[in-house]
Design a protein around this motif. Structure first.
Motif, short mmCIF file in Angstrom:
data_model
loop_
_atom_site.label_atom_id
_atom_site.label_comp_id
_atom_site.label_asym_id
_atom_site.label_seq_id
_atom_site.Cartn_x
_atom_site.Cartn_y
_atom_site.Cartn_z
N CYS A 137 0.84 -1.19 0.00
CA CYS A 137 0.00 0.00 0.00
C CYS A 137 0.88 1.24 0.00
CB CYS A 137 -0.93 0.01 1.22
SG CYS A 137 -2.10 -1.37 1.23
N THR A 138 0.40 2.29 -0.64
CA THR A 138 1.13 3.55 -0.75
C THR A 138 0.52 4.56 0.20
OG1 THR A 138 1.56 3.08 -3.08
CG2 THR A 138 1.91 5.35 -2.35
N ASN A 139 1.38 5.30 0.91
CA ASN A 139 0.90 6.32 1.85
C ASN A 139 0.32 7.49 1.09
OD1 ASN A 139 1.82 4.79 4.03
ND2 ASN A 139 3.80 5.82 4.10
N CYS A 140 -0.75 8.06 1.62
CA CYS A 140 -1.30 9.29 1.05
C CYS A 140 -0.29 10.42 1.29
CB CYS A 140 -2.64 9.65 1.71
SG CYS A 140 -3.97 8.50 1.31
N THR A 141 -0.02 11.21 0.26
CA THR A 141 0.97 12.29 0.36
C THR A 141 0.36 13.51 1.05
OG1 THR A 141 0.32 13.11 -1.81
CG2 THR A 141 2.10 11.51 -1.73
N ALA A 142 1.22 14.49 1.31
CA ALA A 142 0.76 15.74 1.93
C ALA A 142 -0.28 16.39 1.03
CB ALA A 142 1.94 16.68 2.15
N GLY A 143 -1.35 16.89 1.62
CA GLY A 143 -2.43 17.52 0.86
C GLY A 143 -3.50 16.54 0.49
N SER A 144 -3.42 15.27 0.93
CA SER A 144 -4.43 14.27 0.60
C SER A 144 -4.61 13.35 1.80
CB SER A 144 -4.01 13.47 -0.64
OG SER A 144 -2.83 12.75 -0.39
N TYR A 145 -5.69 12.51 1.73
CA TYR A 145 -6.00 11.61 2.84
C TYR A 145 -6.91 10.51 2.30
CZ TYR A 145 -10.71 13.55 2.93
OH TYR A 145 -11.97 13.92 2.59
N SER A 146 -7.01 9.42 3.13
CA SER A 146 -8.01 8.39 2.87
C SER A 146 -8.63 8.04 4.22
CB SER A 146 -7.38 7.16 2.21
OG SER A 146 -6.47 6.53 3.08
N ALA A 147 -9.92 8.13 4.31
CA ALA A 147 -10.60 7.99 5.60
C ALA A 147 -10.96 6.54 5.91
CB ALA A 147 -11.87 8.86 5.60
N THR A 148 -10.95 5.66 4.98
CA THR A 148 -11.40 4.29 5.22
C THR A 148 -10.35 3.31 4.72
OG1 THR A 148 -12.54 4.18 3.11
CG2 THR A 148 -13.82 4.97 5.01
N ASP A 149 -10.52 2.04 5.17
CA ASP A 149 -9.67 0.98 4.66
C ASP A 149 -10.06 0.66 3.22
OD1 ASP A 149 -8.51 0.91 7.11
OD2 ASP A 149 -9.70 -0.81 7.86
N SER A 150 -9.17 -0.09 2.58
CA SER A 150 -9.41 -0.58 1.20
C SER A 150 -9.63 0.57 0.21
CB SER A 150 -10.61 -1.54 1.15
OG SER A 150 -10.41 -2.63 2.01
N SER A 151 -8.92 1.67 0.40
CA SER A 151 -9.06 2.82 -0.52
C SER A 151 -8.21 2.58 -1.78
CB SER A 151 -8.62 4.11 0.16
OG SER A 151 -9.48 4.42 1.24
N SER A 152 -8.82 2.86 -2.89
CA SER A 152 -8.08 2.73 -4.15
C SER A 152 -7.37 4.02 -4.52
CB SER A 152 -9.04 2.34 -5.28
OG SER A 152 -10.04 3.34 -5.44
N SER A 153 -7.64 5.11 -3.86
CA SER A 153 -6.96 6.37 -4.11
C SER A 153 -7.14 7.27 -2.90
CB SER A 153 -7.52 7.06 -5.36
OG SER A 153 -8.89 7.37 -5.17
N CYS A 154 -6.32 8.34 -2.83
CA CYS A 154 -6.42 9.33 -1.76
C CYS A 154 -7.21 10.52 -2.25
CB CYS A 154 -5.04 9.76 -1.29
SG CYS A 154 -4.07 8.42 -0.56
N SER A 155 -7.95 11.13 -1.39
CA SER A 155 -8.74 12.31 -1.72
C SER A 155 -7.97 13.56 -1.38
CB SER A 155 -10.08 12.30 -0.95
OG SER A 155 -10.81 11.14 -1.23
N SER A 156 -8.03 14.55 -2.27
CA SER A 156 -7.37 15.82 -2.00
C SER A 156 -8.12 16.56 -0.91
CB SER A 156 -7.32 16.68 -3.27
OG SER A 156 -6.56 16.05 -4.26
N CYS A 157 -7.38 17.32 -0.10
CA CYS A 157 -8.00 18.13 0.94
C CYS A 157 -8.91 19.17 0.29
CB CYS A 157 -6.93 18.83 1.78
SG CYS A 157 -5.98 17.69 2.83
N GLU A 158 -10.06 19.42 0.88
CA GLU A 158 -10.98 20.41 0.37
C GLU A 158 -10.38 21.81 0.51
OE1 GLU A 158 -11.65 18.27 2.66
OE2 GLU A 158 -13.20 16.88 1.97
N ALA A 159 -10.85 22.73 -0.36
CA ALA A 159 -10.39 24.11 -0.25
C ALA A 159 -10.73 24.64 1.14
CB ALA A 159 -11.06 24.98 -1.33
N GLY A 160 -9.77 25.32 1.76
CA GLY A 160 -9.95 25.82 3.14
C GLY A 160 -9.39 24.86 4.18
N ARG A 161 -8.90 23.72 3.77
CA ARG A 161 -8.32 22.73 4.67
C ARG A 161 -6.98 22.30 4.10
NH1 ARG A 161 -12.32 20.84 8.13
NH2 ARG A 161 -11.12 18.99 8.66
N TYR A 162 -6.12 21.68 4.94
CA TYR A 162 -4.80 21.27 4.49
C TYR A 162 -4.36 20.04 5.26
CZ TYR A 162 -2.59 22.87 8.82
OH TYR A 162 -2.21 23.00 10.12
#
Length: 981
Positions: A137-162
Motif C-alpha cells: 500500500c502507498t501512503n497518502c501524500t501531503a495535501g491528501s487523505y483516505s478515511a477508510t480501509d481498502s481505498s483505491s486512491s487518496c482524496s485531495s483536501c478540500e479548499a480551506g483545509r490542508y
C-alpha cells in the motif's frame, strides 16, 4: 479398552498406528472402501489422486509427485494445468483465492495488496491506498487523505483545509487570516489589503476606505484626510488640491476657484485676479488676453476685436483699424495674405474674392495676385494698384507647378511634360519622358527649350538629324554613341546568332547533304511536335507584349499611368519585358543612324508590309528555281515555312497598319499620328499613308485569313472526311496523300477533323487582341474589349478541345488563361483600385506565381495522362495478334459486318491496365466519338494501320495509338466479309 474405527476411502488403518488414526494411502496406491488395512496399487501408467480415492491423470490445481501421485497445490501456489514436481508460485500483487488446489492466481483489486504466495489479498489501512496488482500500500501524500480501509486512491483536501503530513485520514481547517486551495499541504496567509475567516478557500479584498495587513482577520477604517481604494494594504494621504473625511474610499477635488495643500480637510478660495482649476494646489495669475474676478475658476478671454497685453488685466482694449484679433488674443494682428480689412476693431479679415485662387500681400486692402497652385490667364501682370476683380485665377494643370503670382506665360513645366505654346494651358505627358526636360532654370520663354538637345517636334518626340531614339533611355541619343548602346549590342548579337545558324546549316548541307537529309527525316516528328508547342508559346507572348504596348500607348499620361511604360504590375512586367522581341518591333534599332535620315512610322509601315511580301516572293522564286533545276524537288517544306512565317507575322504587321489610322488632337488645333507625332494628320503624307494602310489592311488582317480559308475550303471534305467515328476520320485524313502536299497543311495538321478551320479562328483571336482593339481611343473600352475577347475564346477553346496533341491542348488552355489574367491585371492597374505600390508589386508577383503554378498543374496532369495512354498502348500492342486471330476465326461474326470491341471485352490477362467500365478522360482525347465523346472504342491493329500511324507521326501529327488502330479493324472485317462471300 481400545476403540477401533473404520478407515475412510483413500485411507487405511495401519497395525502400527493407534486404532483411532487412519493414514492416507501411500503414493501410487488408492482405496475406495472403508475399514481396509491396506491400499490397492494403481494400474500401470496411472497416478493416485491427491485424496487417494482413485487412479487418474493429474488435473488443474495439482502436480505430479515422484511420478506416482497427484498432489494438491499448497497455499499460495496454483496450477492452471497439472504441473510436475511442484505448482507455480502466486507472485506479489496476486492471490489464489483458496488454500489448496488453486487453479489460478488473480490480481488484487484496487485498495488491497499481497506480498506474494498469498491465498487472499489484504486490505490497505486508512491513510493508504493501492491500485490493482500492487504488492504493498502507498501512503497518502501531503495535501491528501483516505478515511477508510481498502481505498483505491487518496482524496485531495478540500479548499480551506490542508494536511502537511503523509498517511493521514483527515485534513485540518485553515485558521482565520489564512486560506488554502484544494489539495494544499499548508495554508497561505492573506496578503495586505485582504482578509479571511477560518476554513476559507480565498481571501476577500477590503472595501474602499479600509485597509489591512497580511494575515488579517478583518479590515480597518481609514482616518480622516486619508483614503484607500478596494484591496489596499494602507491608507494614502490626500494629494494637494483634494480633501476627504474618515473612511473615504477616494479624495474629493477642490472646486474651480479653490485650492488646498496635502492632507487638507477644507479648500481655500483664490484671491481676485487669479484662478484655479478643479483640484488645484495653488492659484494662478491670468495671462495676457484674459481677465478674472475673485474665486474664479477660469479667466475670461477678451472678446473678438479686443486685446489685453499685460497679465492680470481687468479690461480689454479694441484693436485699431487694419488689424484684427480673435477672442482671447493678447495683441492685434495684420490681415494675412489672401485677406484684407478696411475697418478698425474687427475680428476677422475679408477674403480677397469668392473666386478660387485670388490672394494678396500681407496687410493689403485689395487682392492683386494669384495664390500658389493657381495662375492668371492674363498675358501681362497687373500693375501695383490693380484690382482683384481684373484677375482670373485658374488651377494649375497637371505637369506644372505654380508659385505666387504665376501667369500663363510663366507656367513652370515639369520634366516629362510639354505644351505647344506659351499662351496654352494644355500640358501633355511626353511619349518619351527623357526628351522633355521641363522649364529650364533660366526661365527662358522659348518653347523649344522644353526639349532635350537633339529632340524636338510635338511632345519632343522627334529626334534631330544625327540622333536616334534610345528606347531604354527613353530619349534621343547621339548616333556617334550608337555602337556602345545596349540596343545596338542586342541587334548585333541577334544578327550574329542568326548568321551563325544559317552558316551552320549551309555548311552542314555542303559537307554531308545525305546526312542532313537523313537527320532531318529522323528529327522531323519531334521538330514538328515541338514547333507547334513553341509556336503556341510565341503567339501567346506576342499577344501579351502587344497588349501591353497598346494599353500603354492609349493610356499614356493618364492619372494611373503617367509616364510609365509598364501596363502590367511589377515584377510581371519585367518578366514580359524579356519577350518584347516577339512583337517584331524594330523601333529599338538605330535605323535613323544607318539610313542617315529619320526612320518614322511611315518607313516602319512600308518595311513591315513590304518585307513579308518580299520574303514570300523570294520563297516562291526559290521554289521555281529549285524545281527548274530538279523537277522532283519537294517544295512542301519551304512553302509551309512561309505559311508559318506569315501566321506569326500577321498580328505585328496588322498592328502597325492599324496604328496608321489613329490620330490624337492637341489644343483643339493640332492633330498628329499617335504612333508618330511627327506626322501631321492634315498633311499629304498622312493622306498617302492612310490610303496605303487601307490597301495593307485588305492584304494582311483581311486578306491573309481569307486566302487561307479559300485554300482550305475546297479540301474540307478531305480535312473532315465522312467516317463512323473521329478515329476513322483521323486515319483517313492521315493516309490522304493529297493533303500531305498541301501548302497550308500545317494549318489543319494539329487539329481534330471537325476543327480544320480553327487556325483561322485563332488568327482572328490574335488580331482582335493585338490590332482590332485599337479602334478604342480610351483605355477603358480597350481593356473591356480585350477581356471580353480573352474570356470568350478561352471558354470556346476549352469546350471545343480542337487539338489532337494533349500537350498542345494543355498548353493552349494555359495560354488562354494567361491572357485572361493579364487583362485582369491591366484592369486593376488602370482602374486605380489598388493605389499602394507595394500592393501592385504583390499583384504582379501573384500573377507570375499563378502562371507558374497553373503551368505546373496543367503539365503534371498531361504527363500523367500520357503515361496512362502509353500503358494502354503497350497493352493493346501485346494483345493485337490475339485480337486479329479472333477476327479471322470468327467468320460468323464477320458475316454480320464490321464491329468494334469494347475495352472491357478484350482478354487482357493479369496485366490489364483497366477493366470494361474504365473510361479514358483526356483534355484533348481523339478517342471521343462525335456522338458519344465520353465512350471510347478500341479496335484491332494491322500493318496498314501501323504504317498510317507512322506516316501521321512523321508529318508531326499526334495520333493516339488506339485511334490509329480504329480504321484497321473495320477494314479487316469488311475485307474478310467480302472474301467469304
Amino acid at each position: 479398552t481400545t476403540r477401533h474405527i473404520s478407515s475412510e476411502i483413500g485411507k487405511y488403518q495401519n497395525s502400527t498406528t493407534p486404532p483411532t488414526i487412519c493414514q492416507l494411502c501411500d503414493a501410487g496406491r488408492y482405496n475406495v472402501e472403508t475399514g481396509l488395512t491396506e491400499c490397492k496399487e494403481c494400474a500401470g501408467g496411472k497416478l493416485s489422486s491427491a485424496d487417494r480415492t482413485q487412479c487418474k491423470d493429474c488435473s488443474g490445481g495439482e502436480f505430479v509427485y515422484n511420478d506416482t501421485s497427484c498432489e494438491y497445490c499448497t497455499a499460495g501456489k496454483y496450477a492452471p494445468a497439472a504441473q510436475v514436481d511442484d505448482c507455480l508460485d502466486c507472485v506479489a500483487g496476486f492471490s489464489t483465492g483458496q488454500k489448496i488446489g488453486a487453479t489460478s492466481c488473480s490480481a488484487c483489486d484496487a485498495g488491497s495488496y499481497s506480498s506474494g504466495m498469498a491465498v487472499n489479498c489484504s486490505a490497505c489501512p486508512a491513510g493508504t491506498y493501492s491500485s490493482t496488482r500492487d504488492d504493498e500500500c502507498t501512503n497518502c501524500t501531503a495535501g491528501s487523505y483516505s478515511a477508510t480501509d481498502s481505498s483505491s486512491s487518496c482524496s485531495s483536501c478540500e479548499a480551506g483545509r490542508y494536511q502537511g503530513g503523509e498517511r493521514h485520514t483527515a485534513c485540518v481547517a485553515c485558521a482565520a487570516g489564512l486560506y488554502s486551495n484544494a489539495g494544499a499541504h499548508a495554508c497561505t496567509a492573506c496578503t495586505g489589503g485582504t482578509y479571511s475567516d477560518a476554513e476559507k478557500s480565498a481571501c476577500v479584498r477590503c472595501d474602499g476606505g479600509k485597509w489591512s495587513n497580511a494575515s488579517a482577520a478583518q479590515c480597518v477604517q481609514c482616518v480622516a484626510g486619508r483614503s484607500s481604494t478596494t484591496g489596499s494594504s494602507s491608507c494614502e494621504a490626500c494629494a494637494e488640491g483634494k480633501r476627504s473625511a474618515a473612511g473615504a474610499s477616494s479624495c474629493e477635488s477642490c472646486f474651480g476657484g479653490y485650492f488646498s495643500s496635502a492632507g487638507s480637510v477644507n479648500c481655500s478660495a483664490c484671491a481676485g485676479g487669479t484662478y484655479s482649476n478643479p483640484g488645484s494646489a495653488v492659484c494662478f495669475n491670468c495671462t495676457s488676453g484674459t481677465y478674472s474676478e475673485s474665486s474664479s475658476s477660469a479667466c475670461a478671454k477678451c472678446d473678438a476685436g479686443r486685446v489685453s497685453e499685460r497679465n492680470g488685466a481687468d479690461a480689454c482694449e479694441r484693436c485699431p483699424a487694419g488689424k484684427i484679433s480673435a477672442t482671447g488674443d493678447s495683441k492685434c494682428e495684420d490681415c494675412p495674405e489672401e485677406y484684407f480689412q478696411d475697418k478698425a476693431g474687427q475680428s476677422a479679415c475679408k477674403m480677397c474674392s469668392q473666386r478660387r485662387g485670388l490672394t494678396s500681400t500681407k496687410g493689403s486692402t485689395s487682392c492683386n495676385l494669384c495664390m500658389p497652385h493657381y495662375y492668371s490667364g492674363r498675358t501681362t501682370p497687373a500693375n501695383k494698384t490693380g484690382e482683384a476683380a481684373h484677375l482670373d485665377c485658374i488651377s494649375c494643370p497637371e505637369g506644372t507647378s505654380c508659385d505666387v503670382g504665376t501667369f500663363i506665360w510663366s507656367l513652370n513645366i515639369l520634366p516629362g511634360h510639354y505644351r505647344f505654346s506659351q499662351d496654352s494651358a494644355n500640358v501633355y505627358t511626353c511619349k518619351y519622358a527623357g526628351n522633355c526636360i521641363g522649364t529650364p532654370s533660366d526661365d527662358a520663354n522659348d518653347n523649344a527649350s522644353l526639349c532635350l538637345d537633339g529632340s524636338g517636334g510635338p511632345t519632343c518626340s522627334v529626334c534631330d538629324e544625327g540622333y536616334y531614339l534610345d528606347v531604354e533611355a527613353d530619349q534621343c541619343g547621339l548616333c556617334d554613341a550608337v555602337k556602345s548602346s545596349s540596343s545596338s549590342m542586342l541587334f548585333y548579337v541577334m544578327a550574329g546568332v542568326a548568321l551563325f545558324v544559317v552558316l551552320l546549316l549551309v555548311g552542314a548541307g555542303i559537307y554531308n547533304r545525305e546526312l542532313l537529309v537523313r537527320k532531318r527525316a529522323e528529327w522531323k516528328p519531334t521538330i514538328r511536335l515541338w514547333s507547334a508547342r513553341m509556336s503556341q508559346v510565341v503567339k501567346t507572348m506576342q499577344i501579351i507584349v502587344l497588349l501591353n504596348y497598346n494599353f500603354v500607348e492609349t493610356s499614356l499620361g493618364s492619372p494611373t499611368m503617367g509616364n510609365s511604360r509598364d501596363g502590367y504590375p511589377k515584377p510581371y512586367s519585367q518578366f514580359v519585358g524579356l519577350f518584347e522581341f516577339l512583337s517584331l518591333d524594330i523601333s529599338f534599332l538605330p535605323l535613323s543612324c544607318v539610313a542617315s535620315q529619320r526612320f518614322g512610322h511611315a518607313e516602319a509601315l512600308l518595311a513591315s508590309t513590304l518585307v513579308p511580301l518580299g520574303v514570300v516572293g523570294l520563297g516562291i522564286v526559290a521554289i521555281k528555281v529549285m524545281r527548274y533545276r530538279d523537277k522532283d524537288f519537294n517544295a512542301t517544306g519551304i512553302s509551309q515555312g512561309l505559311v508559318a512565317f506569315i501566321i506569326l507575322l500577321v498580328p505585328s504587321v496588322s498592328r502597325t497598319i492599324c496604328q496608321s489610322f489613329r490620330c490624337i488632337q492637341y489644343d483643339r488645333q493640332y492633330a498628329f499620328l499617335v504612333a508618330d507625332v511627327s506626322i501631321d494628320c492634315t498633311s499629304k503624307l498622312y493622306e498617302a499613308q492612310f490610303v496605303y494602310a487601307i490597301v495593307a489592311t485588305l492584304i494582311f488582317p483581311v486578306g491573309v485569313p481569307a486566302v487561307f480559308m479559300a485554300m482550305l475550303w475546297p479540301l474540307r471534305r478531305r480535312l473532315d472526311p465522312p467516317a463512323g467515328n473521329e478515329a476513322e476520320a483521323i486515319a483517313i485524313r492521315t493516309n490522304d496523300e493529297t493533303l500531305t502536299r498541301v501548302v497550308v497543311a500545317q494549318v489543319f495538321r494539329k487539329y481534330r477533323p471537325r476543327y480544320w478551320w480553327y487556325e483561322i479562328f485563332d488568327m482572328y483571336r490574335r488580331l482582335s487582341l493585338t490590332c482590332f482593339l485599337l479602334i478604342f481611343d480610351k483605355p477603358a473600352g480597350m481593356i473591356i474589349f480585350a477581356l471580353g475577347i480573352a474570356m470568350l475564346t478561352t471558354v470556346m477553346q476549352r469546350e471545343a478541345q480542337p487539338y489532337l496533341d494533349p500537350w498542345l491542348a494543355s498548353l493552349s488552355n494555359l495560354a488562354h488563361w494567361q491572357i485572361v489574367l493579364c487583362c485582369v491585371a491591366i484592369l486593376l492597374v488602370h482602374s486605380a483600385v489598388v493605389e499602394s505600390p507595394n500592393d501592385l508589386v504583390s499583384i504582379g508577383a501573384l500573377l507570375l506565381v499563378m502562371n507558374v503554378c497553373l503551368m505546373l498543374a496543367v503539365f503534371t496532369d498531361t504527363k500523367a495522362t500520357l503515361r496512362r495512354m502509353a500503358k494502354i498502348e503497350a497493352a493493346v500492342t501485346r494483345h493485337a495478334a490475339t485480337t486479329e486471330a479472333m477476327f479471322r476465326r470468327s467468320s460468323d461474326h464477320l458475316k454480320r459486318g464490321s464491329f468494334a470491341i469494347e475495352l472491357g471485352a478484350l482478354s487482357w490477362g493479369d496485366s490489364s491496365p483497366f477493366d470494361g467500365t474504365d473510361a479514358i478522360e483526356l483534355q484533348s482525347n481523339p478517342l471521343r466519338s462525335v456522338d458519344h465523346p465520353s465512350t471510347p472504342t478500341l479496335m484491332t491493329a494491322d500493318a496498314a494501320t501501323t504504317d498510317a500511324r507512322g506516316r501521321a507521326i512523321s508529318e508531326g501529327v499526334f495520333v493516339n495509338p488506339l485511334v490509329a488502330r480504329g480504321l484497321s479493324a473495320r477494314r479487316l472485317a469488311d475485307t474478310e466479309l467480302r472474301e467469304s462471300t
